[in-house]
Write a protein that holds these residues in place. Sequence first.
Motif, PDB file in Angstrom:
ATOM      1  N   TYR A 141       0.814  -1.210   0.000  1.00  0.00           N
ATOM      2  CA  TYR A 141       0.000   0.000   0.000  1.00  0.00           C
ATOM      3  C   TYR A 141       0.848   1.260   0.000  1.00  0.00           C
ATOM      4  O   TYR A 141       2.053   1.226   0.210  1.00  0.00           O
ATOM      5  CB  TYR A 141      -0.979   0.007   1.172  1.00  0.00           C
ATOM      6  N   ALA A 191      -4.254   0.910  -1.989  1.00  0.00           N
ATOM      7  CA  ALA A 191      -3.639  -0.415  -2.059  1.00  0.00           C
ATOM      8  C   ALA A 191      -2.949  -0.585  -3.407  1.00  0.00           C
ATOM      9  O   ALA A 191      -3.346   0.018  -4.402  1.00  0.00           O
ATOM     10  CB  ALA A 191      -4.692  -1.497  -1.866  1.00  0.00           C
ATOM     11  N   SER A 196      -4.383  -6.816  -1.157  1.00  0.00           N
ATOM     12  CA  SER A 196      -4.186  -5.801  -0.112  1.00  0.00           C
ATOM     13  C   SER A 196      -5.418  -4.912   0.028  1.00  0.00           C
ATOM     14  O   SER A 196      -5.795  -4.527   1.142  1.00  0.00           O
ATOM     15  CB  SER A 196      -2.964  -4.939  -0.438  1.00  0.00           C
TER      16      SER A 196
END
Length: 301
Positions: A141, A191, A196
Amino acid sequence: MECSLASSTIKASFRRERLELIKPNFSNRVSKVLTPSLSAACREGLVDFAGYYSQRMNDDFPKTRVDQFLGGVSSFVSRNFWHRALEADYIQVNGESVKKSFMLRAGDLVEFDFYTIYEKLKNESLRIRIPYTLLFQCKDYVVIDKPEGYLTHRIGFIDHSVMSQVGEDLNSPMYTVHRLDKYTSGTCLFARNSVSADKLQSLLRKGGIHKYYLVATQRKLSRFSGLMCQPIGKDDPRIHKKKQKVDYLNGQSAKTRYRFLSSKGSFHYYLVRIFTGRQHQIRVHFQNAGAPVAFDELYSY
């Protein structure tokens, strides 16, 4: 994956947009001309971050004049603009310039550099550099400081969003985890992959990411601190298509906690935490409490 953020400062500055980027608008007048399959085709194509448009017509695409197709792509651009672009050979179909009477068919590829065309025909550049500060990045991220006045993610025919600028600079795909209003500045989390994004969104829903805001008002709330729990729903779209309101009948639950910090001049400052993410939540709750966010044109009355 764990992540803890203290994010998002609302700046008391609400300026008018220089350019309103509008989603394709299919009014009753237009929909009488465009068939459902043609309308769907018009909505599919969008200009990428670099200003380039490329769309291949689907198998069910109805035979249509190219100027009629372009006229339905976005309400931001007039039909006359497309006529001029076609006359100047700026629009290509299957790699060749075409005129306005050219008939598009299924399988045809429409391409053009919208930013270049706009600059040549309007003598105005749409190419902008969206400023931001990179605070942290890893393989999963990115955390940035978003300035006010810019969209968090793409909305509409043109892409002038912070997320796309970050993706362009880092040469990496970006996925939305949460969003800040256009006129809100502060910490924003993107992300770098879908896995994620799912984990961070789940963490956000479960309360694992705390979102704090600094809010400025010109009226003082009656209490030093408190909790606002009024449900929020859509307001009359005739006022504004995105305007929200406190709605006890049909609204969604919303929870906002605030604490008074200090006053300076005619402004009063509050530290605010939101536990839900309703559209315009802080702005609606503070307006309802009689202390709208300073200079908020939509809710400051």
